[in-house]
Scaffold this motif. Structure first.
Motif, PDB file in Angstrom:
ATOM      1  N   GLU A   1       0.873  -1.130   0.074  1.00 48.95           N
ATOM      2  CA  GLU A   1       0.030  -0.275   0.016  1.00 48.95           C
ATOM      3  C   GLU A   1       0.793   1.056   0.051  1.00 48.95           C
ATOM      4  O   GLU A   1       0.570   2.170  -0.622  1.00 48.95           O
ATOM      5  CB  GLU A   1      -0.904  -0.071   1.263  1.00 48.95           C
ATOM      6  CG  GLU A   1      -1.993  -1.011   1.290  1.00 48.95           C
ATOM      7  CD  GLU A   1      -2.901  -0.590   0.487  1.00 48.95           C
ATOM      8  OE1 GLU A   1      -3.465   0.358   0.168  1.00 48.95           O
ATOM      9  OE2 GLU A   1      -3.870  -1.696  -0.037  1.00 48.95           O
ATOM     10  N   HIS A   2       1.855   1.335   0.517  1.00 52.04           N
ATOM     11  CA  HIS A   2       2.987   2.302   0.664  1.00 52.04           C
ATOM     12  C   HIS A   2       3.688   2.493  -0.398  1.00 52.04           C
ATOM     13  O   HIS A   2       4.804   1.487  -0.364  1.00 52.04           O
ATOM     14  CB  HIS A   2       3.712   2.383   2.113  1.00 52.04           C
ATOM     15  CG  HIS A   2       4.462   3.353   2.603  1.00 52.04           C
ATOM     16  ND1 HIS A   2       5.467   3.867   1.500  1.00 52.04           N
ATOM     17  CD2 HIS A   2       4.519   4.220   3.705  1.00 52.04           C
ATOM     18  CE1 HIS A   2       5.969   5.049   2.136  1.00 52.04           C
ATOM     19  NE2 HIS A   2       5.395   5.101   3.394  1.00 52.04           N
ATOM     20  N   LYS A   3       3.655   3.539  -1.132  1.00 50.09           N
ATOM     21  CA  LYS A   3       4.300   3.286  -2.678  1.00 50.09           C
ATOM     22  C   LYS A   3       5.689   3.388  -2.561  1.00 50.09           C
ATOM     23  O   LYS A   3       6.629   2.642  -3.118  1.00 50.09           O
ATOM     24  CB  LYS A   3       3.877   4.536  -3.434  1.00 50.09           C
ATOM     25  CG  LYS A   3       2.567   4.412  -4.101  1.00 50.09           C
ATOM     26  CD  LYS A   3       2.090   5.621  -5.059  1.00 50.09           C
ATOM     27  CE  LYS A   3       0.752   5.757  -5.327  1.00 50.09           C
ATOM     28  NZ  LYS A   3       0.327   4.460  -6.021  1.00 50.09           N
ATOM     29  N   TYR A   4       6.502   4.126  -1.486  1.00 49.58           N
ATOM     30  CA  TYR A   4       7.918   4.071  -1.156  1.00 49.58           C
ATOM     31  C   TYR A   4       8.280   2.785  -0.617  1.00 49.58           C
ATOM     32  O   TYR A   4       9.149   2.187  -1.107  1.00 49.58           O
ATOM     33  CB  TYR A   4       8.145   5.320  -0.507  1.00 49.58           C
ATOM     34  CG  TYR A   4       9.914   5.556  -0.243  1.00 49.58           C
ATOM     35  CD1 TYR A   4      10.691   5.588  -1.171  1.00 49.58           C
ATOM     36  CD2 TYR A   4      10.164   5.151   0.960  1.00 49.58           C
ATOM     37  CE1 TYR A   4      12.099   5.657  -1.123  1.00 49.58           C
ATOM     38  CE2 TYR A   4      11.563   5.099   1.188  1.00 49.58           C
ATOM     39  CZ  TYR A   4      12.574   5.277   0.154  1.00 49.58           C
ATOM     40  OH  TYR A   4      13.967   5.418   0.536  1.00 49.58           O
ATOM     41  N   TRP A   5       7.848   2.337   0.535  1.00 48.60           N
ATOM     42  CA  TRP A   5       8.103   1.037   1.165  1.00 48.60           C
ATOM     43  C   TRP A   5       7.860   0.076   0.333  1.00 48.60           C
ATOM     44  O   TRP A   5       8.868  -0.877   0.130  1.00 48.60           O
ATOM     45  CB  TRP A   5       7.062   0.846   2.249  1.00 48.60           C
ATOM     46  CG  TRP A   5       7.563  -0.206   3.278  1.00 48.60           C
ATOM     47  CD1 TRP A   5       8.902  -0.660   3.240  1.00 48.60           C
ATOM     48  CD2 TRP A   5       7.025  -0.514   4.455  1.00 48.60           C
ATOM     49  NE1 TRP A   5       8.695  -1.530   4.182  1.00 48.60           N
ATOM     50  CE2 TRP A   5       7.718  -1.463   4.989  1.00 48.60           C
ATOM     51  CE3 TRP A   5       5.825  -0.095   5.107  1.00 48.60           C
ATOM     52  CZ2 TRP A   5       7.204  -2.194   6.345  1.00 48.60           C
ATOM     53  CZ3 TRP A   5       5.237  -0.835   6.246  1.00 48.60           C
ATOM     54  CH2 TRP A   5       6.092  -1.901   6.795  1.00 48.60           C
ATOM     55  N   SER A   6       6.998  -0.179  -0.786  1.00 42.01           N
ATOM     56  CA  SER A   6       6.711  -1.135  -1.801  1.00 42.01           C
ATOM     57  C   SER A   6       7.934  -1.139  -2.776  1.00 42.01           C
ATOM     58  O   SER A   6       8.525  -2.111  -2.936  1.00 42.01           O
ATOM     59  CB  SER A   6       5.515  -0.893  -2.434  1.00 42.01           C
ATOM     60  OG  SER A   6       5.183  -2.304  -3.098  1.00 42.01           O
ATOM     61  N   ARG A   7       8.450   0.126  -3.102  1.00 44.95           N
ATOM     62  CA  ARG A   7       9.366   0.086  -3.947  1.00 44.95           C
ATOM     63  C   ARG A   7      10.884  -0.386  -3.391  1.00 44.95           C
ATOM     64  O   ARG A   7      11.570  -0.981  -4.125  1.00 44.95           O
ATOM     65  CB  ARG A   7       9.528   1.416  -4.522  1.00 44.95           C
ATOM     66  CG  ARG A   7       8.714   1.910  -5.463  1.00 44.95           C
ATOM     67  CD  ARG A   7       8.627   1.333  -6.664  1.00 44.95           C
ATOM     68  NE  ARG A   7       7.978   1.633  -7.872  1.00 44.95           N
ATOM     69  CZ  ARG A   7       7.664   1.049  -9.005  1.00 44.95           C
ATOM     70  NH1 ARG A   7       7.717  -0.413  -8.901  1.00 44.95           N
ATOM     71  NH2 ARG A   7       6.889   1.697  -9.955  1.00 44.95           N
ATOM     72  N   VAL A   8      11.067  -0.077  -1.888  1.00 45.69           N
ATOM     73  CA  VAL A   8      12.174  -0.415  -1.229  1.00 45.69           C
ATOM     74  C   VAL A   8      12.238  -2.119  -1.126  1.00 45.69           C
ATOM     75  O   VAL A   8      13.150  -2.830  -1.471  1.00 45.69           O
ATOM     76  CB  VAL A   8      12.193   0.173   0.106  1.00 45.69           C
ATOM     77  CG1 VAL A   8      13.346  -0.516   1.046  1.00 45.69           C
ATOM     78  CG2 VAL A   8      12.260   1.503   0.135  1.00 45.69           C
ATOM     79  N   GLU A   9      10.943  -2.571  -1.202  1.00 45.18           N
ATOM     80  CA  GLU A   9      10.990  -3.906  -0.982  1.00 45.18           C
ATOM     81  C   GLU A   9      11.281  -4.414  -2.224  1.00 45.18           C
ATOM     82  O   GLU A   9      11.608  -5.848  -2.590  1.00 45.18           O
ATOM     83  CB  GLU A   9       9.626  -4.461  -0.224  1.00 45.18           C
ATOM     84  CG  GLU A   9       9.844  -3.909   0.985  1.00 45.18           C
ATOM     85  CD  GLU A   9      10.666  -4.667   2.172  1.00 45.18           C
ATOM     86  OE1 GLU A   9      11.220  -5.550   1.813  1.00 45.18           O
ATOM     87  OE2 GLU A   9      11.175  -3.679   3.130  1.00 45.18           O
ATOM     88  N   GLN A  10      10.598  -4.294  -3.295  1.00 44.22           N
ATOM     89  CA  GLN A  10      10.604  -4.500  -4.593  1.00 44.22           C
ATOM     90  C   GLN A  10      12.043  -4.576  -5.220  1.00 44.22           C
ATOM     91  O   GLN A  10      12.456  -5.394  -5.799  1.00 44.22           O
ATOM     92  CB  GLN A  10       9.711  -3.633  -5.502  1.00 44.22           C
ATOM     93  CG  GLN A  10       8.322  -3.756  -5.508  1.00 44.22           C
ATOM     94  CD  GLN A  10       7.516  -2.632  -5.856  1.00 44.22           C
ATOM     95  OE1 GLN A  10       8.136  -2.298  -6.952  1.00 44.22           O
ATOM     96  NE2 GLN A  10       6.421  -2.294  -5.540  1.00 44.22           N
ATOM     97  N   LYS A  11      12.870  -3.562  -4.778  1.00 40.30           N
ATOM     98  CA  LYS A  11      14.055  -3.571  -5.111  1.00 40.30           C
ATOM     99  C   LYS A  11      14.996  -4.679  -4.396  1.00 40.30           C
ATOM    100  O   LYS A  11      15.943  -5.175  -5.221  1.00 40.30           O
ATOM    101  CB  LYS A  11      14.773  -2.015  -4.630  1.00 40.30           C
ATOM    102  CG  LYS A  11      16.117  -1.651  -5.139  1.00 40.30           C
ATOM    103  CD  LYS A  11      15.867  -1.237  -6.720  1.00 40.30           C
ATOM    104  CE  LYS A  11      17.014  -0.660  -7.247  1.00 40.30           C
ATOM    105  NZ  LYS A  11      17.007  -0.098  -8.675  1.00 40.30           N
ATOM    106  N   LYS A  12      14.574  -4.976  -3.433  1.00 42.83           N
ATOM    107  CA  LYS A  12      15.306  -6.161  -3.023  1.00 42.83           C
ATOM    108  C   LYS A  12      14.990  -7.632  -3.648  1.00 42.83           C
ATOM    109  O   LYS A  12      15.784  -8.623  -3.804  1.00 42.83           O
ATOM    110  CB  LYS A  12      14.890  -6.457  -1.361  1.00 42.83           C
ATOM    111  CG  LYS A  12      15.338  -5.227  -0.330  1.00 42.83           C
ATOM    112  CD  LYS A  12      14.748  -5.316   0.819  1.00 42.83           C
ATOM    113  CE  LYS A  12      14.973  -4.301   1.700  1.00 42.83           C
ATOM    114  NZ  LYS A  12      14.336  -4.431   3.167  1.00 42.83           N
TER     115      LYS A  12
END
Length: 432
Positions: A103-114
């Motif tokens: 739901e959190h666009k930035y947190w999601s990108r951080v986890e996607q990057k991993k």
């Protein structure tokens, strides 16, 4: 004895869709709060809505008995309320933290990057209330600027220079609290990493601009078992006239669909998402063969339901209810009336106006007779002002939706064009 299924912001059209489920006669469907309260409020508090839902569940169960399933098919706040409510009633649902990581666009990108770095565009966090927000941007122009939590493309800006950035920041400061404040309430329900505590609900994300053809797998994760029950796409039409629609099943190359599905699986496993439904949005740049992830949604999409019925003969609510009842999810396949189906938007240029005329019931009936199976939902009526429509994007007004079935993707496009030509609207300019 029937089982009680509670669905947040249940609309009348969805009640009809629920009749297509395998064991609909053994289930009792109950709306939980309404669309006006959950989807269209002028302002809202997440915790207050959560408490309202708790009270309504308590009152309803006083007369019907058990709460056997609680289903989300809308975005925030409902998508985040459901795992909290389910936990309180011991109903299978995804861990709340895994939902918030989508739901959190930035947190999601951080986890996607991993987990799936090859599918993630460049991004950075931006605090619009900082003394020098532009100094936080690590991307080159042009880029997108949007809140970490918003609806559709609201407060989404394409930034091409510093002047546009500062204008966007001013507008964002005025309006970001509508979703940002209640989203911060939701974030308080989990322990956040320091980086995400800093990038709270009233911050933004700047992202590299991506382009291409959109694709969207929808599926489930149940007891660690990943499954996709449908893939949609948003075709890019060539020529001057663009038709804004979502089609099912996807006509994208099978290899691209497999890559979308593989990336979805890897990401969901990485964040620990289980006992839930999802739909993911990707963008495929055909020229470079680059597949980008746009975002993850932690629910079935209610806008897909009618298309599933047209093509498969059953609403996707089936799998959401299966999971909530602790059963392995499954859908029938290609048992519907049409080989292909589409959800088509009825657009109007982004220019404010007063609605003077909408198509009559007789005109809509004639269109349904001409194209059997067609469903038309209008969001406007005479006297309404377009700028008063809730949850619109920054590019055009969406004044209604057409659901169509056809024998081919080409025929879908023709029927969509014919419907737009046949639907007669009239507008008056807004007096200054």
């Amino acid at each position: 004895m029937s089982r009680n299924i509670f669905i947040l912001a249940l609309e009348e059209q969805q009640r009809k869709e629920l009749e297509t489920l395998r064991h609909a006669d053994e289930l009792s469907f109950h709306g939980l709060l309404d669309v006006e309260t959950l989807i269209e409020p002028e302002s809202f508090s997440f915790n207050r809505l959560l408490e309202q839902a708790r009270q309504e569940l308590k009152q309803t169960t006083g007369s019907v008995g058990s709460v056997d399933a609680i289903i989300a098919h809308w975005d925030f706040p409902t998508s985040v309320m459901v795992p909290i409510l389910c936990k309180e009633y011991s109903i299978p649902a995804p861990p709340l933290e895994s939902v918030l990581k989508c739901e959190h666009k930035y947190w999601s990108r951080v986890e996607q990057k991993k987990a799936i770095p090859e599918h993630v565009p460049d991004f950075c966090s931006v605090d619009p209330f900082a003394s020098d927000p532009l100094g936080q941007v690590t991307l080159d122009y042009p880029f997108w600027l949007k809140p970490v939590k918003a609806f559709s493309s609201q407060l989404g800006f394409k930034i091409e220079n510093a002047e546009q950035f500062h204008a966007a920041i001013e507008e964002t400061r005025q309006a970001i609290h509508h979703f940002g404040d209640p989203f911060n309430e939701a974030l308080e329900h989990v322990d956040l990493p320091p980086e995400i505590r800093q990038a709270n609900g009233n911050t933004c994300i700047a992202e590299q601009i991506i382009s291409g053809r959109q694709g969207a797998p929808e599926g489930t994760m149940f007891q660690g078992e990943f499954n996709v029950h449908g893939v949609f796409d948003q075709p890019v039409d060539k020529g001057a006239m663009l038709f804004d629609r979502l089609e099912y099943p996807s006509s994208m190359p099978e290899g691209v669909q497999r890559r979308m599905i593989d990336a979805s699986k890897r990401f969901l496993e990485h964040i620990g998402f289980d006992h839930g439904c999802f739909n993911a949005e990707f963008m495929w740049d055909e020229e470079s063969d680059q597949l980008w992830l746009v975002e993850f949604n932690t629910r079935i999409s209610q806008s897909h339901s009618e298309m599933f019925i047209m093509v498969d003969g059953m609403s996707n609510h089936e799998v959401a209810i299966d999971i909530a009842l602790g059963q392995r999810p499954s859908m029938v396949n290609r048992q519907g009336q049409f080989p292909v189906a589409a959800k088509c938007l009825i657009p109007h240029k982004h220019e404010d106006a007063i609605v003077k005329r909408v198509p009559s019931q007789q005109e809509l009936a004639e269109l349904r007779e001409r194209f059997p199976g067609t469903l038309i939902k209008l969001d406007i009526e005479p006297g309404m002002r377009l700028s008063d429509l809730p949850n619109q994007d920054s590019f055009s007004y969406h004044i209604g939706t057409i659901y169509l079935g056809a024998d081919s993707h080409e025929e879908l496009r023709e029927r969509y064009r014919d419907c737009l030509d046949a639907l007669h609207f009239e507008f008056d300019p807004v007096s200054q």
